[in-house]
Design an enzyme around this catalytic site. Structure first.
Site: not given
Length: 337
Positions: A252, A290
């Site tokens: 992230h 993601e």
């Protein structure tokens, strides 16, 4: 942004200064003012390298330094062909040089060079940590090593003319900047983690205690600019959505400082982050992410760094794009400099 064709000096990650006098057929290098052996160069389909004199300093260091200069000088160069009269035992045993069937001839491959841990990687036991399978919350995965502390990765980026590094997050040192970054409207629109100092202390404390997640601060020339969460995918919420390998890592990413945004900065820190993860454990075959499926800018940046979008899928809180970068693809096509 510096033009690599005009390079006359390059900083090593350790801070040492490498200087060069290079022509089409000759290269003279010096490290911290001390001369290294001069090299004869022959440029064709591959770059052929010959020594003009014997080594005056440790063989492995001199060979590595010359390979570093030549690869950094030309990011499109994929292989160096060395002609050496004596067997370079240290360089061969480390993988820096690969013997060929021709006597006295050795190859140095870009894809192998950037997989050698020193001097990019800080002290790490991850790659040598023994495998023992466990089951946590119904997920079968390897036991994870103790998390590192301090600086874990460093590289001098010749394109930026700056040192890019990664260090582990320190809550007392980094809480205020993390809070400021998360409360930025730009960051909040994607992370949705606005809150108070106490809320962010709890958020970070939970991650620090989680063995599957590592929190990192990205720096340019030791100035913090970004926050990264690195996780083992097998134990993460992403695992049900693809066939996660035992040592796949996920990321992230958050750039907090406005003056460090832009594609040239992303290319530097994203390649550094992925490089670190592949060096940290040679068993890691893929790095995944993601981002929100509508975050076209970040997805585009990732594709420029050789990630591909495998599919889109639905988390409870967002529609996500599964971005994947394989180890072989990264090192075969990496343009680290």
């Amino acid at each position: 942004m510096p033009n690599l064709n005009d390079l006359t000096a390059l900083c090593l990650p350790t801070g040492s200064r490498l200087a060069a006098d290079e022509t089409d057929c000759r290269l003279s290098l010096s490290l911290e003012g001390q001369p290294l052996p001069a090299l004869r160069l022959s440029r064709g389909r591959e770059l052929n390298v010959q020594l003009e004199e014997r080594f005056s300093r440790p063989e492995g260091q001199a060979l590595w330094t010359a390979c570093y200069w030549l690869f950094a000088r030309d990011p499109d160069c994929q292989r160096l062909t060395w002609q050496l009269q004596e067997v370079p035992d240290e360089a061969v045993s480390s993988g820096l040089l690969i013997p060929t069937p021709v006597s006295g001839q050795y190859h140095c491959e870009r894809t192998v060079f950037w997989q050698l841990p020193p001097p990019w990687l800080g002290h790490s036991l991850t790659g040598s940590y023994p495998q023992q399978m466990l089951i946590t919350d119904g997920k079968r995965h390897p036991r994870r090593p103790v998390k590192p502390r301090g600086e874990v990765y460093q590289r001098f980026d010749a394109r930026l003319g700056a040192r890019v590094s990664l260090r582990t997050l320190d809550i007392e040192q980094d809480l205020a900047r993390f809070n400021r970054w998360q409360n930025s409207p730009r960051v909040a629109s994607f992370w949705q983690e606005e809150g108070s100092l106490d809320q962010h202390r709890q958020y970070l404390s939970k991650l620090v205690a989680d063995p599957h997640t590592l929190t990192l601060i990205g720096c340019f020339d030791d100035q913090p600019f970004a926050y990264f969460e690195v996780y083992w995918a097998k134990e993460d919420r992403i695992a049900p959505f693809y066939e996660a390998g035992d040592y796949d890592r996920g990321i992230h990413m958050l750039v907090g400082e406005e003056n460090h945004r832009g594609p040239h900065k992303v290319a530097s820190w994203l390649s550094a982050l992925v490089h670190y993860l592949f060096l940290d454990d040679p068993r890691t075959r893929r790095v995944v992410a993601e981002p929100r499926a509508d975050n076209a800018k970040m997805i585009g940046y990732m594709q420029e760094q050789r990630f591909h979008c495998e599919k889109e899928f639905d988390f409870p809180h967002k529609r996500a794009a599964l971005m994947v970068l394989g180890r072989e693809r990264f090192f075969d096509r990496c343009r680290l400099a």
